[in-house]
Write a protein that holds these residues in place. Structure first.
Motif, PDB file in Angstrom:
ATOM      1  N   ALA A 234      31.357  59.927  46.347  1.00 34.52           N
ATOM      2  CA  ALA A 234      31.967  58.773  47.060  1.00 34.52           C
ATOM      3  C   ALA A 234      33.109  58.950  47.755  1.00 34.52           C
ATOM      4  CB  ALA A 234      31.975  57.752  46.088  1.00 34.52           C
ATOM      5  N   GLY A 235      33.493  58.211  48.862  1.00 35.73           N
ATOM      6  CA  GLY A 235      34.562  58.528  49.701  1.00 35.73           C
ATOM      7  C   GLY A 235      35.349  57.109  49.938  1.00 35.73           C
ATOM      8  N   ILE A 236      34.865  55.994  49.443  1.00 36.13           N
ATOM      9  CA  ILE A 236      35.421  54.788  49.245  1.00 36.13           C
ATOM     10  C   ILE A 236      35.033  53.940  48.163  1.00 36.13           C
ATOM     11  CG2 ILE A 236      33.494  53.707  50.485  1.00 36.13           C
ATOM     12  CD1 ILE A 236      36.034  52.330  52.486  1.00 36.13           C
ATOM     13  N   ILE A 237      35.986  53.144  47.633  1.00 38.20           N
ATOM     14  CA  ILE A 237      35.635  52.077  46.782  1.00 38.20           C
ATOM     15  C   ILE A 237      35.356  50.823  47.459  1.00 38.20           C
ATOM     16  CG2 ILE A 237      36.463  50.819  44.646  1.00 38.20           C
ATOM     17  CD1 ILE A 237      38.653  53.367  44.496  1.00 38.20           C
ATOM     18  N   ALA A 238      33.918  50.419  47.291  1.00 35.34           N
ATOM     19  CA  ALA A 238      33.596  49.318  48.199  1.00 35.34           C
ATOM     20  C   ALA A 238      32.162  48.876  47.900  1.00 35.34           C
ATOM     21  CB  ALA A 238      33.360  49.749  49.618  1.00 35.34           C
ATOM     22  N   GLU A 239      31.507  47.778  48.307  1.00 37.90           N
ATOM     23  CA  GLU A 239      32.390  46.690  48.557  1.00 37.90           C
ATOM     24  C   GLU A 239      32.719  45.704  47.492  1.00 37.90           C
ATOM     25  OE1 GLU A 239      30.229  43.608  51.051  1.00 37.90           O
ATOM     26  OE2 GLU A 239      28.677  44.972  51.009  1.00 37.90           O
ATOM     27  N   ILE A 240      33.862  45.730  46.961  1.00 37.95           N
ATOM     28  CA  ILE A 240      34.167  45.134  45.784  1.00 37.95           C
ATOM     29  C   ILE A 240      34.356  43.397  46.151  1.00 37.95           C
ATOM     30  CG2 ILE A 240      35.971  44.772  44.064  1.00 37.95           C
ATOM     31  CD1 ILE A 240      34.396  47.597  44.433  1.00 37.95           C
ATOM     32  N   GLY A 241      33.580  42.713  45.478  1.00 40.23           N
ATOM     33  CA  GLY A 241      33.540  41.386  46.022  1.00 40.23           C
ATOM     34  C   GLY A 241      33.847  40.100  45.038  1.00 40.23           C
ATOM     35  N   SER A 242      33.987  38.946  45.907  1.00 39.58           N
ATOM     36  CA  SER A 242      34.374  37.886  44.977  1.00 39.58           C
ATOM     37  C   SER A 242      33.290  36.967  45.491  1.00 39.58           C
ATOM     38  CB  SER A 242      35.608  37.228  45.174  1.00 39.58           C
ATOM     39  OG  SER A 242      35.993  37.508  46.491  1.00 39.58           O
ATOM     40  N   SER A 243      32.997  35.742  44.729  1.00 33.07           N
ATOM     41  CA  SER A 243      31.966  34.742  44.998  1.00 33.07           C
ATOM     42  C   SER A 243      32.424  33.681  46.156  1.00 33.07           C
ATOM     43  CB  SER A 243      31.622  34.130  43.812  1.00 33.07           C
ATOM     44  OG  SER A 243      30.854  35.037  42.940  1.00 33.07           O
ATOM     45  N   TYR A 244      31.892  32.839  46.529  1.00 34.49           N
ATOM     46  CA  TYR A 244      32.169  32.000  47.573  1.00 34.49           C
ATOM     47  C   TYR A 244      33.383  30.822  46.701  1.00 34.49           C
ATOM     48  CZ  TYR A 244      32.311  28.075  50.945  1.00 34.49           C
ATOM     49  OH  TYR A 244      32.586  27.101  51.809  1.00 34.49           O
ATOM     50  N   GLN A 245      34.531  31.113  47.581  1.00 32.33           N
ATOM     51  CA  GLN A 245      35.755  30.206  47.035  1.00 32.33           C
ATOM     52  C   GLN A 245      36.058  30.229  45.536  1.00 32.33           C
ATOM     53  OE1 GLN A 245      34.934  26.370  48.290  1.00 32.33           O
ATOM     54  NE2 GLN A 245      35.874  26.975  50.477  1.00 32.33           N
ATOM     55  N   GLN A 246      35.669  31.613  44.914  1.00 27.71           N
ATOM     56  CA  GLN A 246      36.295  31.930  43.619  1.00 27.71           C
ATOM     57  C   GLN A 246      36.145  33.468  43.300  1.00 27.71           C
ATOM     58  OE1 GLN A 246      33.705  30.547  40.327  1.00 27.71           O
ATOM     59  NE2 GLN A 246      32.175  30.528  41.564  1.00 27.71           N
ATOM     60  N   ILE A 247      37.051  33.960  42.346  1.00 26.45           N
ATOM     61  CA  ILE A 247      36.849  35.111  41.554  1.00 26.45           C
ATOM     62  C   ILE A 247      36.392  34.839  40.385  1.00 26.45           C
ATOM     63  CG2 ILE A 247      37.848  37.199  41.649  1.00 26.45           C
ATOM     64  CD1 ILE A 247      39.897  37.072  43.826  1.00 26.45           C
ATOM     65  N   THR A 248      35.562  35.230  39.896  1.00 24.44           N
ATOM     66  CA  THR A 248      34.920  34.812  38.622  1.00 24.44           C
ATOM     67  C   THR A 248      35.783  35.914  37.573  1.00 24.44           C
ATOM     68  OG1 THR A 248      33.277  36.454  38.476  1.00 24.44           O
ATOM     69  CG2 THR A 248      32.596  34.357  39.522  1.00 24.44           C
ATOM     70  N   VAL A 249      35.563  35.521  36.254  1.00 20.04           N
ATOM     71  CA  VAL A 249      36.148  36.339  35.367  1.00 20.04           C
ATOM     72  C   VAL A 249      35.780  37.945  35.457  1.00 20.04           C
ATOM     73  CG1 VAL A 249      36.806  36.827  32.856  1.00 20.04           C
ATOM     74  CG2 VAL A 249      37.041  34.405  33.593  1.00 20.04           C
ATOM     75  N   ASP A 250      34.463  37.908  35.404  1.00 21.86           N
ATOM     76  CA  ASP A 250      33.926  39.414  35.524  1.00 21.86           C
ATOM     77  C   ASP A 250      34.256  39.921  37.003  1.00 21.86           C
ATOM     78  OD1 ASP A 250      32.362  39.598  33.099  1.00 21.86           O
ATOM     79  OD2 ASP A 250      31.233  37.962  33.577  1.00 21.86           O
ATOM     80  N   GLU A 251      34.250  39.317  37.885  1.00 20.83           N
ATOM     81  CA  GLU A 251      34.633  39.816  39.121  1.00 20.83           C
ATOM     82  C   GLU A 251      36.191  40.418  39.079  1.00 20.83           C
ATOM     83  OE1 GLU A 251      31.654  37.272  42.121  1.00 20.83           O
ATOM     84  OE2 GLU A 251      33.623  36.621  41.799  1.00 20.83           O
ATOM     85  N   GLN A 252      36.960  39.648  38.399  1.00 22.92           N
ATOM     86  CA  GLN A 252      38.554  39.972  38.315  1.00 22.92           C
ATOM     87  C   GLN A 252      38.366  41.277  37.450  1.00 22.92           C
ATOM     88  OE1 GLN A 252      41.043  37.022  36.709  1.00 22.92           O
ATOM     89  NE2 GLN A 252      39.846  35.344  37.698  1.00 22.92           N
ATOM     90  N   LYS A 253      37.569  41.583  36.484  1.00 25.19           N
ATOM     91  CA  LYS A 253      37.379  42.704  35.815  1.00 25.19           C
ATOM     92  C   LYS A 253      36.980  43.985  36.788  1.00 25.19           C
ATOM     93  CE  LYS A 253      33.879  43.470  32.832  1.00 25.19           C
ATOM     94  NZ  LYS A 253      33.294  43.669  31.696  1.00 25.19           N
ATOM     95  N   VAL A 254      36.207  43.699  37.661  1.00 21.85           N
ATOM     96  CA  VAL A 254      35.812  44.583  38.393  1.00 21.85           C
ATOM     97  C   VAL A 254      36.908  45.015  39.317  1.00 21.85           C
ATOM     98  CG1 VAL A 254      34.241  45.117  40.304  1.00 21.85           C
ATOM     99  CG2 VAL A 254      33.247  44.254  38.325  1.00 21.85           C
ATOM    100  N   PHE A 255      37.692  43.986  39.916  1.00 20.49           N
ATOM    101  CA  PHE A 255      38.797  44.105  40.862  1.00 20.49           C
ATOM    102  C   PHE A 255      39.622  45.075  40.192  1.00 20.49           C
ATOM    103  CE2 PHE A 255      37.017  41.416  43.972  1.00 20.49           C
ATOM    104  CZ  PHE A 255      37.694  41.523  45.169  1.00 20.49           C
ATOM    105  N   ARG A 256      40.088  44.748  38.875  1.00 19.67           N
ATOM    106  CA  ARG A 256      41.095  45.590  38.043  1.00 19.67           C
ATOM    107  C   ARG A 256      40.452  46.987  37.884  1.00 19.67           C
ATOM    108  NH1 ARG A 256      41.551  40.530  35.038  1.00 19.67           N
ATOM    109  NH2 ARG A 256      40.232  41.844  33.339  1.00 19.67           N
ATOM    110  N   ALA A 257      39.314  47.214  37.556  1.00 16.27           N
ATOM    111  CA  ALA A 257      38.899  48.616  37.568  1.00 16.27           C
ATOM    112  C   ALA A 257      38.699  49.358  38.750  1.00 16.27           C
ATOM    113  CB  ALA A 257      37.317  48.464  36.959  1.00 16.27           C
TER     114      ALA A 257
END
Length: 304
Positions: free
Chosen positions: A129-152
Motif C-alpha cells: 500500500a502507498g497510502i492510508i485511506a480512506e479513513i472515514g467518519s460518519s455523518y456529523q459524528q466520529i463514533t467511538v470505533d471510528e476514533q479508534k481507527v483514526f488513532r490506529a
C-alpha cells in the motif's frame, strides 16, 4: 523521497496528472445491497484508462481498503496492462462498512495491520500500500470505533511516513478529524481531507488549510450532491484566498452507472468537463497544474 505504487516505488517526478481519490475495483454491495455499487476488473475499464492517458493522467490513488472489496492483484494487473501508476490503500472506511475485525482488535493491532500492508505487502502479496485511506467518519459524528481507527491510522502514519487521506461524510467533521490526528502527532502536511467539495463552509476549510493540510475536491461530476458550477465557484474562492498549493481534484467513481461504458460521466470527466470550465472561469494553467500534478506529488511522497 519516493511514492509507493502497486508496481514499486517511484520518484515523485514520475507523477503527472493525478486523480487523488478514486475506486477502480471495489464492492459495497454487502452493505448497500445494490449491484451498481460494484466495480469490476473487466473490459469496461479499458476505454476509461485509454481516455485518461490521452489527457496525460498517469497516476490514480485507489482508496478502497479492507471492507470495501479491495483487490490488490487486480490493481497490479491493471497498472501493468495500462502502464499507469496505481497507489493502493490500507485502512478502514467508516463504521457502517467495517469488517468484524475492527470491533474485535485493539488500536495497536489495527495499526500493525496497516503498517504491514505498507512495509511488507497486502495479504501476503508483496504488493505494498502507498497510502492510508480512506479513513472515514460518519455523518456529523466520529463514533467511538471510528476514533479508534483514526488513532490506529495515525500510529501507522507516524511509523511509515505514508500519506493519510480521510473520508468526510457529505463534507462533515473535517475540523474534528484534524484535531484528532494532530493530537496523535501526525504532521498536517501528511493529511488530506476528502469530499470537501461537499462542504459549503469556506471558513472551516480555511481552518483545515491554515493548519498546513491538503483538501480534496474529489466528487466532481456527482451532481446529485452538488452541481459542478457550485464546486467551481467555491474552488475559485479558495484559490483567490491563496490556497493553490493545498488543493487536489478527483471524481470518486463508485458505481457502474458512473462509468463511460454505462453512459456515465467517467473518470475522464475531470479533464473533459471540469478543467475546461475552470479555464473558462479564469483559472490559470499554473494553478491547474498545481492541483493536478505538483500538490499530489508532494502529498503522496513518504515523509520519514
Amino acid at each position: 523521497m519516493f511514492i509507493q505504487t502497486v508496481r514499486g516505488s517511484i520518484s515523485p517526478e514520475c507523477v503527472e496528472a493525478t486523480l487523488i481519490h478514486e475506486h477502480i475495483v471495489f464492492d459495497l454491495t454487502p452493505v448497500r445491497h445494490d449491484l451498481d455499487s460494484r466495480l469490476l476488473d473487466d473490459d469496461s475499464l479499458f476505454e476509461e484508462f485509454e481516455q485518461l492517458k490521452k489527457q496525460k493522467c498517469n497516476t490514480i490513488v485507489e482508496v478502497s481498503n479492507q471492507g470495501m472489496g479491495r483487490n490488490i492483484h487486480a490493481l497490479h494487473r491493471i497498472a501493468a496492462q495500462h502502464q499507469i501508476h496505481l497507489i493502493a490503500a490500507t485502512g478502514y472506511y467508516k463504521q457502517e462498512y467495517y469488517p468484524e475485525e475492527v470491533f474485535q482488535l485493539s488500536e495497536e493491532t489495527l495499526a500493525d495491520c496497516m503498517i504491514a500492508d505498507i512495509c511488507e505487502g497486502i495479504q501476503g502479496s508483496g504488493i505494498r500500500a502507498g497510502i492510508i485511506a480512506e479513513i472515514g467518519s460518519s455523518y456529523q459524528q466520529i463514533t467511538v470505533d471510528e476514533q479508534k481507527v483514526f488513532r490506529a491510522a495515525a500510529r501507522a502514519q507516524l511509523v511509515t511516513g505514508a500519506p493519510l487521506s480521510t473520508h468526510c461524510e457529505i463534507g462533515t467533521m473535517g475540523s474534528e478529524q484534524l484535531h484528532l490526528l494532530l493530537g496523535c502527532g501526525v504532521k498536517p502536511e501528511s493529511i488530506s481531507f476528502g469530499h470537501q467539495d461537499l462542504n459549503p463552509d469556506v471558513k472551516e476549510q480555511q481552518i483545515l488549510l491554515d493548519s498546513g493540510a491538503y483538501i480534496q475536491f474529489d466528487t466532481i461530476g456527482k451532481c446529485g450532491y452538488r452541481s459542478d458550477e457550485e464546486r467551481i465557484k467555491q474552488l475559485i474562492t479558495l484559490l483567490e484566498l491563496g490556497y493553490e498549493d493545498q488543493l487536489m481534484l478527483s471524481c470518486d467513481i463508485t458505481r457502474q452507472s458512473h462509468l463511460l461504458s454505462q453512459g456515465g460521466h467517467g473518470y475522464v470527466h475531470l479533464f473533459h468537463s471540469f478543467i475546461p470550465s475552470l479555464k473558462e472561469a479564469g483559472v490559470t494553467d499554473s494553478c491547474i497544474n498545481k492541483m493536478l500534478i505538483h500538490n499530489p506529488r508532494r502529498f503522496l511522497t513518504f515523509k520519514t
